[in-house]
Scaffold this active site. Sequence first.
Site, PDB file in Angstrom:
ATOM      1  N   TYR A 144     100.410  -9.029  56.180  1.00 21.39           N
ATOM      2  CA  TYR A 144     100.164 -10.309  55.492  1.00 21.39           C
ATOM      3  C   TYR A 144     100.887 -11.450  56.213  1.00 21.39           C
ATOM      4  O   TYR A 144     100.268 -12.445  56.595  1.00 21.39           O
ATOM      5  CB  TYR A 144     100.662 -10.186  54.054  1.00 21.39           C
ATOM      6  N   ASP A 145     102.201 -11.272  56.426  1.00 21.10           N
ATOM      7  CA  ASP A 145     103.007 -12.366  57.005  1.00 21.10           C
ATOM      8  C   ASP A 145     102.509 -12.737  58.405  1.00 21.10           C
ATOM      9  O   ASP A 145     102.295 -13.913  58.715  1.00 21.10           O
ATOM     10  CB  ASP A 145     104.488 -11.956  57.112  1.00 21.10           C
ATOM     11  N   GLY A 206     117.930  -7.719  41.004  1.00 23.10           N
ATOM     12  CA  GLY A 206     117.384  -8.840  40.229  1.00 23.10           C
ATOM     13  C   GLY A 206     118.008 -10.179  40.597  1.00 23.10           C
ATOM     14  O   GLY A 206     117.722 -11.200  39.973  1.00 23.10           O
ATOM     15  N   THR A 209     115.856 -14.436  44.632  1.00 22.67           N
ATOM     16  CA  THR A 209     115.258 -15.612  43.979  1.00 22.67           C
ATOM     17  C   THR A 209     113.868 -15.915  44.522  1.00 22.67           C
ATOM     18  O   THR A 209     113.520 -15.545  45.649  1.00 22.67           O
ATOM     19  CB  THR A 209     116.118 -16.873  44.196  1.00 22.67           C
TER      20      THR A 209
END
Length: 312
Positions: A144-145, A206, A209
């Site tokens: 994708y990138d 988690g 960001t």
Amino acid sequence: MKRILITGGAGFIGSHLCERLLNEGNEVICLDNYFTGHKSNIEHLIGNPYFELVRHDITQPFFIEVDEIYNLACPASPIHYQYNAIKTIKTSVMGAINMLGLAKRTRAKILQASTSEVYGDPSIHPQPESYWGNVNPIGPRSCYDEGKRCAESIFINYHYQNNVRIKIIRIFNTYGPRMNVNDGRVVSNFIVQALRSEDITIFGDGLQTRSFQYVDDLIEGMIRMMNTDDAFIGPVNIGNPGEFSMMELANKIIDLTGSTSRIVYMPLPEDDPLQRQPDITLAKSKLNGWTPLVQLEAGLIETIKYFEKKLE
Ligand code: NAD
Ligand code: UDP
């Protein structure tokens, strides 16, 4: 009235763009192979005499007479773009060549939906357009990138070599109604999990960001970019600089849905970028005062309403 081709028009972002451009009095041709898109996203437009649907795969040439092309066809969620990595590369690269060939022949303006993924796991924060990025060319996200990076190169070279009228936007994480229930990206995953009282799956600790943009702000920015004069080709970042950790996002969605779901932690996928925030100085100055207007909570409320209906 302009005749506008939208590739990937039955997808999440494409369907909003079809709707908006039709409402503005244009003729819209929606091209899609329905890999991740669905007719249900655009079924409310079917029957409008100025709306046409074409089942086609952009890895194959396509001939039509148009004034503008928005090139959005490409799976965007990691699980979907990694499902058939070679096809993802072909869609970005051969799709770009086919659509640029069409733009060259018809003298149409063409806008490429590029991505913040061209910055990879960025070592500069926030990311301005001048940053070249930090992408693993052989990792699981590279189809994708690097596909999108190669597409940018193809666009720029068609512009310099063949005078094709191009526009490149780099879209940062966008969410909203019409994301697929099984899309796999974080906002739709967390909302669907919360509404079904299933565990909310945070990958890693988690603390990574992302900056989340509501789809309406993106559509406004995209159209303004298409309407800039030919001299401004981008690339330009389109995103909302409000930056949140995945933990904050999960807690916000639990609060807004009143869900009883608990948070569980799963392994962080390989090469998952640690942080992401757009520098939107260029967009603000070039796109006629454009700025994102919808803050995360308001956008999440709209998106939750959509999924509540969808899951009924
Ligand atoms: P999506 O998966 O909902 O939409 C992509 C659409 O393209 C789908 O309708 C799919 O069926 C279609 N498609 C895929 N391969 C095709 C092919 N070979 N031929 C024809 N159609 C094909 O994803 P989305 O979020 O709406 O993304 C739209 C575009 O915006 C993509 O190019 C994506 O890379 C880009 N983008 C999106 C985001 C985001 O956060 N949503 C961020 C950066 C870039
Ligand atoms: N993510 C998560 N749980 C999920 C789906 C994603 O914690 O169920 C994380 C993912 O690892 C990444 C972030 O959310 O750090 C954004 O992922 P997404 O696939 O939405 O977008 P991208 O990584 O392409 O920016």
